[in-house]
Design a protein around this motif. Structure first.
Motif, short mmCIF file in Angstrom:
data_model
loop_
_atom_site.label_atom_id
_atom_site.label_comp_id
_atom_site.label_asym_id
_atom_site.label_seq_id
_atom_site.Cartn_x
_atom_site.Cartn_y
_atom_site.Cartn_z
N ALA A 68 0.83 -1.05 0.06
CA ALA A 68 -0.04 -0.01 0.17
C ALA A 68 0.93 1.12 -0.02
CB ALA A 68 -1.00 -0.08 1.09
N LEU A 69 1.82 1.06 1.00
CA LEU A 69 2.80 2.38 1.07
C LEU A 69 3.41 2.61 -0.37
CD1 LEU A 69 4.44 1.86 4.57
CD2 LEU A 69 2.78 4.04 3.88
N ARG A 70 3.93 1.38 -0.83
CA ARG A 70 4.55 1.85 -2.02
C ARG A 70 3.66 2.34 -3.30
NH1 ARG A 70 7.48 -3.92 -2.81
NH2 ARG A 70 9.31 -3.23 -3.56
N GLN A 71 2.43 1.78 -3.41
CA GLN A 71 1.39 2.35 -4.25
C GLN A 71 1.37 3.99 -4.24
OE1 GLN A 71 -2.37 0.26 -4.57
NE2 GLN A 71 -1.26 -1.86 -4.52
N LEU A 72 1.46 4.46 -3.10
CA LEU A 72 1.36 5.74 -2.82
C LEU A 72 2.62 6.51 -2.81
CD1 LEU A 72 -0.86 5.50 0.42
CD2 LEU A 72 -1.54 6.16 -1.73
N GLY A 73 3.80 5.62 -3.28
CA GLY A 73 5.08 6.35 -3.53
C GLY A 73 5.63 6.67 -2.19
N ARG A 74 5.50 5.77 -0.99
CA ARG A 74 6.00 6.38 0.19
C ARG A 74 6.84 4.88 0.62
NH1 ARG A 74 0.42 7.16 3.31
NH2 ARG A 74 1.87 6.79 5.16
N HIS A 75 7.92 4.91 -0.25
CA HIS A 75 8.87 3.79 -0.31
C HIS A 75 9.75 3.62 0.85
CE1 HIS A 75 7.85 3.06 -4.21
NE2 HIS A 75 7.85 4.28 -4.70
N SER A 76 10.02 4.90 1.40
CA SER A 76 10.90 4.79 2.88
C SER A 76 10.35 4.65 3.58
CB SER A 76 11.60 6.49 2.89
OG SER A 76 10.66 7.27 2.96
N GLU A 77 8.98 4.73 4.04
CA GLU A 77 7.96 4.36 4.96
C GLU A 77 7.92 3.02 5.02
OE1 GLU A 77 4.45 6.92 6.09
OE2 GLU A 77 5.16 8.02 4.25
N ALA A 78 7.98 2.53 3.81
CA ALA A 78 7.57 0.92 3.77
C ALA A 78 8.94 0.40 4.23
CB ALA A 78 7.41 0.51 2.27
N LEU A 79 10.13 0.96 3.76
CA LEU A 79 11.48 0.53 4.24
C LEU A 79 11.39 0.19 5.77
CD1 LEU A 79 14.36 -1.14 3.75
CD2 LEU A 79 14.99 1.20 3.45
N SER A 80 10.87 1.45 6.34
CA SER A 80 10.86 1.75 7.66
C SER A 80 10.26 0.65 8.65
CB SER A 80 10.41 3.10 8.14
OG SER A 80 10.34 3.13 9.52
#
Length: 170
Positions: A58-70
């Motif tokens: 979900a985070l990646r779909q929103l372009g929030r890659h650094s949050e996904a990694l976190s």
């Protein structure tokens, strides 16, 4: 109370997963983050192993890659030996490329679909296969972020594929 918290985590997870499957990654993130928070607090290795991939998607779909990694890093702090989380963490550290779905069509035997992505960097079109990546909600002309891998024959193909939020598909 502990049993109730586990059930609540499962409810939030199911709710978030349903939202994600219905093309609502922002709303899905809220529910999946609630599930993650409960599982993290309870140090539930199994729960984190289930919710983290969905939350990261979900985070990646929103372009929030650094949050996904976190989030993946936090899950690994509780479940450091979880192979699925280790693989996810590794994939989250790899760069994403972008492109547009050129076409999607069923295989000859009809048991899966495949297609190609026209890459923004003008490299060779990239093949994807529904047996290996989730293509639900994708159609021709959909903008996508892609992680690339080289298969055993030396050909580049999509390892993961995510619709770029805010783009239309036609």
């Amino acid at each position: 109370a502990l049993k109730d918290q586990r059930h609540l985590a499962m409810v939030f997870f199911s709710w978030g997963k349903a939202l994600l499957q219905h093309g609502q990654p922002q709303a899905a993130c809220v529910k999946l983050e609630q599930s993650f928070a409960i599982d993290e607090k309870l140090k539930d290795k199994v729960g984190l192993g289930i919710v983290t991939p969905q939350l990261c998607q979900a985070l990646r779909q929103l372009g929030r890659h650094s949050e996904a990694l976190s989030f993946c890093t936090r899950a690994l702090a509780v479940a450091p030996a979880n192979r699925k989380l280790l693989a996810l963490h590794k994939s989250l550290q790899e760069p994403l490329l972008t492109g547009t779905i050129k076409f999607i069509k069923p295989s000859r035997d009809g048991d899966h679909s495949f297609g190609y992505i026209t890459m923004d960097d003008h490299s060779e079109d990239l093949r994807f296969d529904s047996r290996y990546v989730d293509i639900s909600g994708l159609t021709k002309d959909t903008r996508v972020a892609v992680q690339v891998r080289t298969n055993r024959w030396g050909k580049r193909q999509a390892q993961s594929l995510h619709k770029i939020a805010g783009t239309s598909s036609g």
